[in-house]
Design a protein around this motif. Structure first.
Motif, PDB file in Angstrom:
ATOM      1  N   PHE A 254      -3.506 -13.809 -71.399  1.00 15.26           N
ATOM      2  CA  PHE A 254      -3.887 -12.507 -71.954  1.00 15.26           C
ATOM      3  C   PHE A 254      -2.768 -11.769 -72.682  1.00 15.26           C
ATOM      4  N   ASN A 255      -1.533 -11.992 -72.273  1.00 15.66           N
ATOM      5  CA  ASN A 255      -0.433 -11.168 -72.808  1.00 15.66           C
ATOM      6  C   ASN A 255      -0.781  -9.677 -72.747  1.00 15.66           C
ATOM      7  N   PHE A 256      -1.377  -9.256 -71.645  1.00 12.32           N
ATOM      8  CA  PHE A 256      -1.604  -7.830 -71.430  1.00 12.32           C
ATOM      9  C   PHE A 256      -0.320  -7.209 -70.893  1.00 12.32           C
ATOM     10  N   PRO A 257      -0.177  -5.889 -71.028  1.00 11.29           N
ATOM     11  CA  PRO A 257       1.074  -5.268 -70.561  1.00 11.29           C
ATOM     12  C   PRO A 257       1.133  -5.041 -69.056  1.00 11.29           C
TER      13      PRO A 257
ATOM     14  N   ILE B 145      -8.295 -17.383 -78.564  1.00 11.55           N
ATOM     15  CA  ILE B 145      -9.359 -16.705 -77.824  1.00 11.55           C
ATOM     16  C   ILE B 145     -10.042 -15.722 -78.776  1.00 11.55           C
ATOM     17  N   LEU B 152      -8.235 -12.305 -79.682  1.00 10.98           N
ATOM     18  CA  LEU B 152      -7.593 -11.557 -78.598  1.00 10.98           C
ATOM     19  C   LEU B 152      -6.094 -11.798 -78.716  1.00 10.98           C
ATOM     20  N   HIS B 153      -5.351 -10.733 -79.013  1.00  9.51           N
ATOM     21  CA  HIS B 153      -3.932 -10.908 -79.312  1.00  9.51           C
ATOM     22  C   HIS B 153      -3.005 -10.611 -78.147  1.00  9.51           C
ATOM     23  N   GLY B 154      -3.464  -9.758 -77.223  1.00  8.79           N
ATOM     24  CA  GLY B 154      -2.512  -9.247 -76.252  1.00  8.79           C
ATOM     25  C   GLY B 154      -1.635  -8.196 -76.898  1.00  8.79           C
ATOM     26  N   TYR B 155      -0.844  -7.522 -76.086  1.00 11.01           N
ATOM     27  CA  TYR B 155      -0.139  -6.344 -76.620  1.00 11.01           C
ATOM     28  C   TYR B 155       1.014  -6.697 -77.541  1.00 11.01           C
ATOM     29  N   LEU B 156       1.490  -7.933 -77.486  1.00 12.65           N
ATOM     30  CA  LEU B 156       2.571  -8.346 -78.385  1.00 12.65           C
ATOM     31  C   LEU B 156       2.127  -9.471 -79.319  1.00 12.65           C
ATOM     32  N   MET B 158       0.970 -12.351 -78.205  1.00 12.12           N
ATOM     33  CA  MET B 158       1.331 -13.615 -77.566  1.00 12.12           C
ATOM     34  C   MET B 158       0.214 -14.186 -76.689  1.00 12.12           C
ATOM     35  N   ALA B 159      -0.973 -13.643 -76.748  1.00  7.93           N
ATOM     36  CA  ALA B 159      -2.064 -14.155 -75.911  1.00  7.93           C
ATOM     37  C   ALA B 159      -2.458 -15.568 -76.330  1.00  7.93           C
ATOM     38  N   GLY B 160      -3.170 -16.257 -75.452  1.00  7.64           N
ATOM     39  CA  GLY B 160      -3.713 -17.563 -75.800  1.00  7.64           C
ATOM     40  C   GLY B 160      -2.749 -18.714 -75.636  1.00  7.64           C
ATOM     41  N   PHE B 254     -13.176 -15.996 -68.199  1.00 10.12           N
ATOM     42  CA  PHE B 254     -13.811 -15.339 -69.354  1.00 10.12           C
ATOM     43  C   PHE B 254     -15.335 -15.288 -69.304  1.00 10.12           C
TER      44      PHE B 254
END
Lengths: 313, 313
Positions: A254-257, B145, B152-156, B158-160, B254
């Protein structure tokens, strides 16, 4: 005419109902036994009576709706609980429509872990954060994913089954209620702690735990660990390692914070968290290259009530 | 004046550029060697010349922008590649701004696996599906994703990083380039297939593979497996088992309706997919209770080009 919303947390043991202002202030809260043995009609009456008790305090105000957190799989569009081991009597019953009819107001059902994640995002440790994951550590392990400020539901409302992230793929790993083996839930839930303690006792490895052989609970294992018992401590280290594996998968995905943990087992944070954080760092380049946070949730067992009310706001 | 968009796939070996109509029709496509050894300025010139060659065919039409898929971590807001093992010369260089200046049009950078997932959603196996996960099986394993129709990117951004889902937590599991061990990428990438084959050869277990000891590739392992060599076949079964573990984690997390696989290794589908699907079913109650699909991607190595163009539409 001030507005308010009702949040309901429908647990296997207790039913809790609370009223909230749209800004997040909890007004009052009641708790009554769920008494699931008395059957479905009794349970539906308990729910409606609990809600009426709270709405009775707000005559002349505008009720915006009722959100209900439920432990189980929910078909959101239909408002039906398809699977709930703790509330079997409600399975495949048109719960939402029935309650909307009896209460003459909008009702939204939500999985309890999703509701808790939304509650933490609204008024807890996730305030100001639009993307987070919550792991609820209890009898099992639940998960709630908040993406872009909303609960990530998946196409059938079954997303967030994070207790079933694989952390032990070996043949013969502990069996999970989901039918698989080696799920995170089998290594890091309160149930898993008790199982691991009983394994230590049966193997004759822990005199400290053996003294409590009749009544092992996760709280007992914690106490014995705090007395310095090496085997009891190692149980929390195994739990921490498993949580670290699960968290690394979530962070890499996810790369969530923000990643939050909640549940009664959190009181053992100092016993499991160091191993958990070390394992997560080892297994997540994303974590090592960012300021991702792993932290305790803040609302305790009220998170689901907050989140349930938030559903209708 | 018809509209068009440019998609660019910037690989470590080849640079490909194609023009697309907003409806998804690919108009033309060129491919030139990336030649990363010649340095950054040469590479930037190669990119701009490739793009100008394609835009030259569309004078009098309106260019809506340029999307570029890049193998690496991207800081989306800044348009900077922070980490790219295949394109080290571009790391921490303000690539997007530089290209926007030279080309006088909007440029969007995207991770290549994310672009491929978006391409499959737009014109490939994910048409009509708003939520899907793509695993790209190549030298490494990438992931994209698509949630609610968007990457879905994530906050930076870097997701996926789905190649780094843990599938072998044992001490001593295969080392991964990310610094961890036992990642999906170490069990199911083309590189992993070659490593496992070399392990079989060195252990003297596979005469069939040993005949190719000088030049083991995943294609060679596939050929030997198709000849009936048990050890070569078992490599694809291990790959399938690892993919099944990874897929079960994704499905449980998911609850998306569709999970796609792409990459050259897909030609071995019949060797790894049965084990993969069996393992996924075993480990995902969500899969067993739903009509979730696991399937091959359709656009092959063009997915990233499609998705890159889709970024600006």
């Amino acid at each position: 005419m001030p507005d308010y919303a009702i949040g309901v947390d429908l647990g296997g043991t207790n039913l809790r109902v609370a009223a909230f202002r749209p800004e997040g202030q909890m007004l009052e809260k009641i708790s009554v036994p769920t008494n699931i043995g008395a059957g479905r009609e009794h349970l539906i009456q308990t729910i409606t009576e609990g809600i009426r008790k709270v709405t009775g305090e707000h005559l002349g105000e505008r009720l915006l709706g009722i959100g209900i957190g439920v432990p189980g799989f929910i078909l959101l569009e239909k408002g039906i609980i398809t699977k709930s081991p703790n509330l079997p009597g409600l399975e495949n019953f048109p719960m939402r429509d029935e309650l909307e009819q009896r209460l003459a107001t909008k009702v939204i059902l939500e999985n309890d872990a999703n509701a808790a994640a939304l509650g933490e995002k609204w008024m807890g440790a996730g305030r100001g954060v639009d993307d987070l994951v919550l792991l609820t550590l209890g009898t099992g392990i639940g998960g709630g994913i908040i993406s872009g400020g909303q609960v990530l539901h998946g196409y059938l409302g079954m997303a967030g089954e994070l207790g079933h992230i694989l952390v032990d793929p070996r043949d013969g790993a502990a069996a999970c209620g989901c039918g698989s083996t080696g799920c995170l839930e089998t290594q890091a839930s309160a149930t898993a702690i008790v199982r691991m303690a009983n394994e230590e006792i049966q193997a004759g490895r822990s005199p400290g735990l053996a003294r409590h052989a009749d009544a092992v609970t996760s709280a007992v294992v914690y106490e014995v660990a705090m007395e310095g018992d090496a085997e009891a401590r190692s149980i929390f280290e195994r739990m921490g390692r498993a949580l670290g594996m699960g968290l690394s998968v979530l962070i890499n995905t996810f790369n969530f914070p923000l990643y939050l943990l909640s549940g009664g087992v959190l009181h053992a944070w100092d016993l499991f968290a160091p191993v958990m954080l070390e394992e997560t760092r080892k297994r997540s380049l994303t974590l090592r290259q960012s300021d991702t946070r792993i932290d305790k949730a803040e609302l305790g067992d009220l998170a689901g009530l907050y989140g349930a009310a938030r559903l209708v706001l």
